[in-house]
Scaffold this motif. Structure first.
Motif, PDB file in Angstrom:
ATOM      1  N   ILE A 184       0.868  -1.175   0.000  1.00  0.00           N
ATOM      2  CA  ILE A 184       0.000   0.000   0.000  1.00  0.00           C
ATOM      3  C   ILE A 184       0.907   1.227   0.000  1.00  0.00           C
ATOM      4  N   SER A 185       0.925   1.961  -1.105  1.00  0.00           N
ATOM      5  CA  SER A 185       1.788   3.123  -1.220  1.00  0.00           C
ATOM      6  C   SER A 185       0.954   4.405  -1.227  1.00  0.00           C
ATOM      7  N   THR A 186       1.578   5.514  -1.616  1.00  0.00           N
ATOM      8  CA  THR A 186       0.934   6.816  -1.436  1.00  0.00           C
ATOM      9  C   THR A 186       1.349   7.773  -2.544  1.00  0.00           C
ATOM     10  N   ASP A 187       0.499   8.759  -2.811  1.00  0.00           N
ATOM     11  CA  ASP A 187       0.863   9.795  -3.787  1.00  0.00           C
ATOM     12  C   ASP A 187       2.020  10.655  -3.272  1.00  0.00           C
ATOM     13  N   LYS A 188       2.278  10.616  -1.976  1.00  0.00           N
ATOM     14  CA  LYS A 188       3.382  11.405  -1.420  1.00  0.00           C
ATOM     15  C   LYS A 188       4.748  10.843  -1.822  1.00  0.00           C
ATOM     16  N   ALA A 189       4.743   9.642  -2.429  1.00  0.00           N
ATOM     17  CA  ALA A 189       5.990   9.059  -2.927  1.00  0.00           C
ATOM     18  C   ALA A 189       6.429   9.694  -4.244  1.00  0.00           C
ATOM     19  N   VAL A 190       5.580  10.502  -4.844  1.00  0.00           N
ATOM     20  CA  VAL A 190       5.883  11.140  -6.124  1.00  0.00           C
ATOM     21  C   VAL A 190       6.548  12.493  -5.867  1.00  0.00           C
ATOM     22  N   ARG A 191       7.787  12.653  -6.348  1.00  0.00           N
ATOM     23  CA  ARG A 191       8.560  13.880  -6.122  1.00  0.00           C
ATOM     24  C   ARG A 191       8.356  14.385  -4.692  1.00  0.00           C
TER      25      ARG A 191
ATOM     26  N   MET B  73       8.459  10.922   4.881  1.00  0.00           N
ATOM     27  CA  MET B  73       7.461   9.875   4.708  1.00  0.00           C
ATOM     28  C   MET B  73       7.340   9.478   3.244  1.00  0.00           C
ATOM     29  N   GLY B  74       7.172  10.470   2.351  1.00  0.00           N
ATOM     30  CA  GLY B  74       7.041  10.180   0.933  1.00  0.00           C
ATOM     31  C   GLY B  74       8.287   9.533   0.350  1.00  0.00           C
ATOM     32  N   ALA B  75       9.464  10.034   0.748  1.00  0.00           N
ATOM     33  CA  ALA B  75      10.715   9.466   0.239  1.00  0.00           C
ATOM     34  C   ALA B  75      10.894   8.025   0.705  1.00  0.00           C
ATOM     35  N   SER B  76      10.518   7.756   1.955  1.00  0.00           N
ATOM     36  CA  SER B  76      10.667   6.392   2.476  1.00  0.00           C
ATOM     37  C   SER B  76       9.728   5.430   1.755  1.00  0.00           C
ATOM     38  N   LYS B  77       8.547   5.885   1.394  1.00  0.00           N
ATOM     39  CA  LYS B  77       7.606   5.030   0.670  1.00  0.00           C
ATOM     40  C   LYS B  77       8.067   4.798  -0.770  1.00  0.00           C
ATOM     41  N   ARG B  78       8.624   5.837  -1.415  1.00  0.00           N
ATOM     42  CA  ARG B  78       9.128   5.644  -2.780  1.00  0.00           C
ATOM     43  C   ARG B  78      10.304   4.675  -2.791  1.00  0.00           C
ATOM     44  N   LEU B  79      11.161   4.756  -1.788  1.00  0.00           N
ATOM     45  CA  LEU B  79      12.284   3.831  -1.712  1.00  0.00           C
ATOM     46  C   LEU B  79      11.787   2.402  -1.480  1.00  0.00           C
TER      47      LEU B  79
ATOM     48  N   SER C 124       3.792  -6.095  -6.177  1.00  0.00           N
ATOM     49  CA  SER C 124       3.121  -4.954  -6.816  1.00  0.00           C
ATOM     50  C   SER C 124       2.878  -3.885  -5.776  1.00  0.00           C
ATOM     51  N   MET C 125       2.651  -2.684  -6.253  1.00  0.00           N
ATOM     52  CA  MET C 125       2.416  -1.523  -5.391  1.00  0.00           C
ATOM     53  C   MET C 125       1.156  -0.814  -5.869  1.00  0.00           C
ATOM     54  N   VAL C 126       0.368  -0.320  -4.932  1.00  0.00           N
ATOM     55  CA  VAL C 126      -0.832   0.442  -5.278  1.00  0.00           C
ATOM     56  C   VAL C 126      -0.706   1.813  -4.634  1.00  0.00           C
ATOM     57  N   ARG C 127      -0.690   2.834  -5.479  1.00  0.00           N
ATOM     58  CA  ARG C 127      -0.446   4.203  -5.019  1.00  0.00           C
ATOM     59  C   ARG C 127      -1.739   5.012  -5.111  1.00  0.00           C
ATOM     60  N   PHE C 128      -2.106   5.635  -4.011  1.00  0.00           N
ATOM     61  CA  PHE C 128      -3.295   6.501  -4.044  1.00  0.00           C
ATOM     62  C   PHE C 128      -3.117   7.653  -3.075  1.00  0.00           C
ATOM     63  N   GLY C 129      -4.062   8.579  -3.125  1.00  0.00           N
ATOM     64  CA  GLY C 129      -3.974   9.791  -2.312  1.00  0.00           C
ATOM     65  C   GLY C 129      -4.588   9.617  -0.940  1.00  0.00           C
TER      66      GLY C 129
ATOM     67  N   PHE D 112       0.543  20.749  -3.388  1.00  0.00           N
ATOM     68  CA  PHE D 112      -0.140  19.929  -4.376  1.00  0.00           C
ATOM     69  C   PHE D 112       0.499  18.541  -4.392  1.00  0.00           C
ATOM     70  N   GLU D 113      -0.345  17.506  -4.467  1.00  0.00           N
ATOM     71  CA  GLU D 113       0.161  16.143  -4.562  1.00  0.00           C
ATOM     72  C   GLU D 113       0.020  15.638  -6.000  1.00  0.00           C
ATOM     73  N   GLU D 114       0.894  14.691  -6.365  1.00  0.00           N
ATOM     74  CA  GLU D 114       0.854  14.065  -7.677  1.00  0.00           C
ATOM     75  C   GLU D 114       0.732  12.556  -7.491  1.00  0.00           C
ATOM     76  N   LEU D 115       0.233  11.895  -8.534  1.00  0.00           N
ATOM     77  CA  LEU D 115       0.105  10.445  -8.487  1.00  0.00           C
ATOM     78  C   LEU D 115       1.136   9.738  -9.353  1.00  0.00           C
ATOM     79  N   LEU D 116       1.744  10.472 -10.282  1.00  0.00           N
ATOM     80  CA  LEU D 116       2.707   9.873 -11.201  1.00  0.00           C
ATOM     81  C   LEU D 116       3.998  10.666 -11.207  1.00  0.00           C
ATOM     82  N   ILE D 117       5.113   9.970 -11.304  1.00  0.00           N
ATOM     83  CA  ILE D 117       6.387  10.659 -11.526  1.00  0.00           C
ATOM     84  C   ILE D 117       6.501  11.012 -13.006  1.00  0.00           C
ATOM     85  N   GLY D 118       6.232  10.054 -13.852  1.00  0.00           N
ATOM     86  CA  GLY D 118       6.198  10.311 -15.283  1.00  0.00           C
ATOM     87  C   GLY D 118       4.790  10.660 -15.733  1.00  0.00           C
ATOM     88  N   ASN D 119       4.612  10.826 -17.014  1.00  0.00           N
ATOM     89  CA  ASN D 119       3.307  11.168 -17.553  1.00  0.00           C
ATOM     90  C   ASN D 119       2.840  10.110 -18.548  1.00  0.00           C
ATOM     91  N   ASN D 120       3.143   8.839 -18.243  1.00  0.00           N
ATOM     92  CA  ASN D 120       2.814   7.779 -19.185  1.00  0.00           C
ATOM     93  C   ASN D 120       1.991   6.661 -18.545  1.00  0.00           C
TER      94      ASN D 120
END
Length: 644
Positions: free
Chosen positions: A417-424, A429-435, A453-458, A564-572
């Motif tokens: 269970i991940s988070t949108d805070k892992a994006v940039r 907290m966000g950096a630890s989840k992205r790692l 697998s990972m599921v990222r949401f806000g 502002f929070e984001e859900l994606l690092i890339g745009n694809n």
């Protein structure tokens, strides 16, 4: 004044009260004979001269017959202020006997100078006056008039919906001491202007005028089957009218069609978001759960506990609850045990930390889970920002430990269970989840036996620390609502919807997938606060409206907080078979290179080297840009080691 008269009467001894009531009944016998003469003759009989003695014979007969009958029937043993229908039935029976005897004497046999019709008129008058005296005693001495006065002072409400649920709700509230129903509103224009159970039915378009004319403060939504689209339209309309809105639960939650005031509740979080939920795909829900052994870490948390509820509903053979908080584990285990209701699912509560590899290994060796949902995490941004060492140990190394133990014991599916805070991220907290995500991506590539697998949401509304419960509490306390920045926006989703989507996303995993949930449009927190204030029937207090009710106070951004929070690092993002689930493509380090960095990270954590840890996170996590005061506020010197 009524109280001042009533209290001395209530204080009298019982024999004195009986004498008073008997005297009243005797006076009523005299009064009704006199009235009967007037109704028969068309003029009042003078209470002097020869004409006085003619009705006195009828009075004497009335007293001789009525008082003994009343005594025998227990009229003077009853406590009138508590009497009800049974007492009135006793009055009716006694007066029927009296009518038969009095009419026999006056009408059938006759008395000189007394009109025979008096024998029929007077008993009817006596029945009416005696019954009225008992009702008056109950109303006055029993305090019913005070109840009526209290009803007048109650908040006045309209029920939206004149259907079955609305009618039942109005009936349940007839004697409510919380609010007073003054009418219905309904979309059916054929009902407008009609009266239902004494209450007028109005058009919804008349609401602004009704708020003023009827002094309405609250609208109760009593249309459980209302569509989400129409519900959102109604809520927007009521928001403009500045009335409080309360609602009944969904039609499936109403037991046997019986509605009571206890069913009323504040608007659902769904109503505040205005989002239309998507029905779950039951094939995906059951794929990794039905008749399987499922393990949930962080089972007592907001997300973990909801995952457990949703999992239990799909029918696993065994559900293992892993939680480090004894109280949280006890709460969820008790709740789920009550939901089982004889089901075959075995519940296994386990006290353990995800950082304890030996303990997790014992649990997985004993129960051999097929699927693991990893929800254990420290998620409160400011707290993790002030405790970075513990936050990283739990969120990154704890995830890695759980994943490696799962891999070693042949777990088929592992879902983080991940988070949108892992994006940039701008916070620990966000950096630890992205790692943690990166670790699973690398493991998935090097060890395909387990599908990681990972599921990222806000943000999930209603979770611990969520703004909605906090705002509700602040509104209830009279304000102010505290907001860190007027332009702050967030993605929101309800906990049940998020949990269902996590399960479905995990069922679509091929290995190394980063799933992103469609959170809809981002919500401006200031707008959400405004909506909650207005739907509570209150007004915002600001420079334009200094006499308003609730003020919104801007307190400034907290450590590590983003506007502002984001859900994606890339745009694809790529679509999946589910309309609310997308798949992201995120770059990561290969396992050998990442493992070396993770070992270095662990050494820095053991040394409690916060600055070195921060620099390593900047190197590893794409887009990590900590705020200037992020770490500095958390560490002062070695004396504050407990905080880092």
């Amino acid at each position: 004044m009524l109280n001042r008269i009533a209290l001395p009467i209530l204080a009298m001894p019982r024999p004195a009260k009986r004498v008073v009531v008997l005297s009243v009944d005797a006076a009523l016998c005299v009064l009704t004979v006199w009235l009967a003469y007037y109704l028969r003759l068309g003029e009042w009989v003078k209470l002097s001269g020869d004409s006085f003695w003619q009705p006195m014979s009828a009075v004497g007969v009335s007293l001789v017959l009525a008082l003994p009958i009343f005594i025998v029937n227990g009229f003077y043993r009853a406590i009138f202020r508590y009497s009800g229908l049974a007492a009135l039935m006793t009055v009716l029976k006694a007066c029927a006997v009296y009518t038969l005897l009095f009419a026999t004497v006056i009408t059938a046999f006759g008395i000189d100078g007394v009109p025979r019709t008096v024998g029929l008129i007077q008993p009817l008058l006596l029945l009416f006056t005696v019954g009225a005296s008992r009702l008056m005693a109950r109303f006055w001495l029993g305090g019913l008039y005070r109840n009526q006065l209290r009803m007048i002072a109650l908040p006045r409400v309209l029920i939206y919906g004149a259907g079955n649920a609305g009618r039942q709700l109005a009936a349940a509230m007839a004697n409510s001491h919380e609010m007073r129903v003054v009418g219905f509103m309904d979309d059916d224009d054929r009902l407008h202007g009609h009266v239902l159970n004494g209450l007028s039915i109005y058009s919804p378009a008349d609401l602004p005028g009704l708020v003023s004319s009827l002094q309405v403060s609250t609208v109760l939504l009593a249309i459980p089957s209302l569509s989400r689209h129409r519900r959102n339209e109604l809520i927007a309309q009521m928001q403009r009218a500045h009335v409080q809105v309360r609602t009944l639960p969904a039609v499936t939650e109403l037991a046997q069609g019986v509605v009571s005031t206890s069913d009323l509740r504040e608007l659902d979080i769904d109503d505040l978001l205005g989002r239309e939920p998507v029905s779950p795909n039951h094939i995906l829900l059951g794929k990794n759960i039905t008749d399987k052994v499922v393990l949930v870490t962080g089972a007592g948390g907001s997300i973990g506990s909801e995952l457990c509820r949703q999992i239990l509903a799909v029918g696993p053979s065994t559900l293992v609850l892993v939680e480090q908080s004894e109280f949280a584990l006890y709460e969820i285990q008790q709740e789920l045990q009550e939901r089982l209701d004889g089901d075959a699912t075995l519940l296994v509560p386990v006290l353990a930390s995800v950082r304890d590899a030996q303990r997790l290994g014992e649990v997985m060796a004993d129960w051999k889970p097929d699927t693991v949902y990893h929800a254990a995490a420290y998620k409160h941004v400011p707290l993790v920002e002030h405790n970075p060492i513990e936050g990283i140990r739990n969120n990154t190394l704890g995830t890695l430990t759980a994943a490696q133990v799962a891999l070693a014991h042949g777990v088929a599916d592992f879902v983080l269970i991940s988070t949108d805070k892992a994006v940039r991220p701008t916070n620990i907290m966000g950096a630890s989840k992205r790692l943690a995500e990166m670790a699973l991506q690398a493991l998935a590539e090097s060890a395909p036996r387990t599908r990681f697998s990972m599921v990222r949401f806000g943000n999930v509304l209603g979770s611990s620390g969520s703004v909605v419960p906090k705002f509700r509490r602040q509104i209830r306390d009279g304000g102010p609502i505290t907001l860190t920045h007027p332009d702050m926006t967030r993605y929101f989703m309800t906990i049940p919807e998020a949990a269902q989507l996590v399960i479905q996303a995990g069922a679509m995993a091929k290995g190394g997938d980063v799933f992103v949930l469609d959170m809809g449009d981002p919500v401006k927190i200031h707008d959400l606060a405004t909506r909650m204030i207005e739907l509570s029937g209150l007004c915002i207090k600001d420079a334009n409206n200094p006499d308003g009710d609730i003020e919104i106070e801007i307190t400034g951004l907290r450590p590590g907080e983003k506007l502002f929070e984001e859900l994606l690092i890339g745009n694809n993002p790529r679509p999946t078979s589910h309309p609310r689930i997308m798949k992201a493509h995120e770059e990561f380090l290969a396992w050998p290179a990442l493992l070396e960095k993770l070992r270095l990270l662990e050494d820095l954590l053991d040394q409690r080297n916060v600055e070195g840890t921060k620099q390593l996170l900047i190197e590893l996590v794409s887009g990590y840009a900590p705020q200037d005061n992020t770490i500095e506020t958390a560490i002062v010197d070695s004396r504050l080691r407990y905080s880092v």
